[in-house]
Design an enzyme around this catalytic site. Structure first.
Site, short mmCIF file in Angstrom:
data_model
loop_
_atom_site.label_atom_id
_atom_site.label_comp_id
_atom_site.label_asym_id
_atom_site.label_seq_id
_atom_site.Cartn_x
_atom_site.Cartn_y
_atom_site.Cartn_z
NE ARG A 131 -3.30 0.19 2.92
CZ ARG A 131 -2.79 0.61 4.10
NH1 ARG A 131 -1.94 -0.14 4.76
NH2 ARG A 131 -3.15 1.77 4.60
CE LYS A 132 6.33 0.97 3.21
NZ LYS A 132 7.74 0.62 3.52
CB THR A 133 0.25 3.50 -3.86
OG1 THR A 133 -0.80 3.67 -2.90
CG2 THR A 133 0.45 2.00 -4.11
#
Length: 283
Positions: A131-133
């Site tokens: 979820r590191k977006t």
């Protein structure tokens, strides 16, 4: 995972960053109503991602556009390749150019980095994204990751339970956190626990959680933790995360490790945009 409605609303937001008040460089004169052709030309080599979104950008300006792709999402290309072209009113091609190229170059960079990571893994290892977006771009970047060959991890906080170090700190133990949260979620929801030591792995495995993440462990602790999970809870899925590179995975594979998931943010967070130009010409 990307509905037409979501794509359309997102594209309108992207375009509004550029021309919510119009385009001062494109007055309403006959020259800009001419039908011209614009070609997407590769200045780098890689994997294409984002061609499926072109129509949403250009059709916001004009329904009189014709889009043709010679390369489609998931296919590779070389420097100098003409990836596709668009024919339509000059004003439409010029007003959309930068906003669409930004997305196309960004997503193609992610797909390319992901493809290279996946291609470097030994057999029986699966790459997961994270979820590191970029805020506002998650589903687009997740799409590019999938195009590059990764498997999508959680898209939102509601996709699965993820008990991380801060959750464990709040509850005081893995056992307490799992027991409490398990009582509030549907029985169909999977529970994943992030573990940083073999002792934490033993506690989580004893609770029969669905997935155990081995986070920021040494190779020695990873090997020990895998033994624990296989012995205590064979059905639990193992995920390895935290500074994991294809080289480290190959080292683990040499010790007999297989059928585990590798999660990494690097194909998204460390990827670079691919250079793709847009050249307008006569039809």
């Amino acid at each position: 995972m990307l509905s037409p409605l979501y794509i359309r609303e997102s594209v309108r937001r992207f375009l509004n960053e550029d021309w919510h008040l119009g385009d001062i460089s494109i007055p309403d004169v006959p020259e800009f109503h001419r039908v011209v052709r614009g070609e997407f030309i590769a200045k780098d080599e890689g994997i294409l991602a984002g061609s499926i979104f072109a129509k949403y950008f250009y059709e916001e300006i004009s329904r009189s556009v014709n889009i043709v792709w010679h390369v489609v999402d998931g296919e590779g290309f070389r420097i100098g390749d003409v990836l596709g072209y668009i024919e339509g009113p000059a004003y439409a091609l010029l007003m959309v150019e930068r906003a669409y190229l930004n997305l196309l170059q960004r997503l193609s960079g992610i797909a390319t980095a992901t493809y290279r990571f996946v291609s470097s893994l030994p057999p029986r290892f699966t790459l997961l994204d994270t979820r590191k977006t970029t805020p506002g771009l998650r589903l687009f970047e997740k799409y590019a990751s999938w195009i590059g060959g990764a498997t999508n991890h959680r898209l939102t906080l509601m996709d699965a339970v993820m008990i991380k170090d801060n959750h464990i700190m709040v509850f005081g133990s893995i056992t307490r956190a799992v027991e409490v949260i398990r009582g509030y979620v549907p029985y169909t929801a999977k529970i994943e626990v992030e573990c940083e030591t073999p002792d934490m792995v033993l506690e989580a495995a004893g609770l029969g959680v669905d997935i155990i993440m081995l986070d920021n462990m040494s190779d020695e602790d990873i090997l020990r933790s895998i033994e624990i999970v296989r012995d205590v809870s064979p059905s639990t899925v193992i995920e390895i995360s935290g500074g994991i590179t294809p080289e480290r995975v190959k080292g683990l594979a040499s010790h007999g490790v297989k059928d585990v998931y590798i999660s990494s943010s690097s194909p998204v967070t460390k990827s670079t945009w691919l250079d793709i130009s847009f050249e307008v010409m006569e039809r």
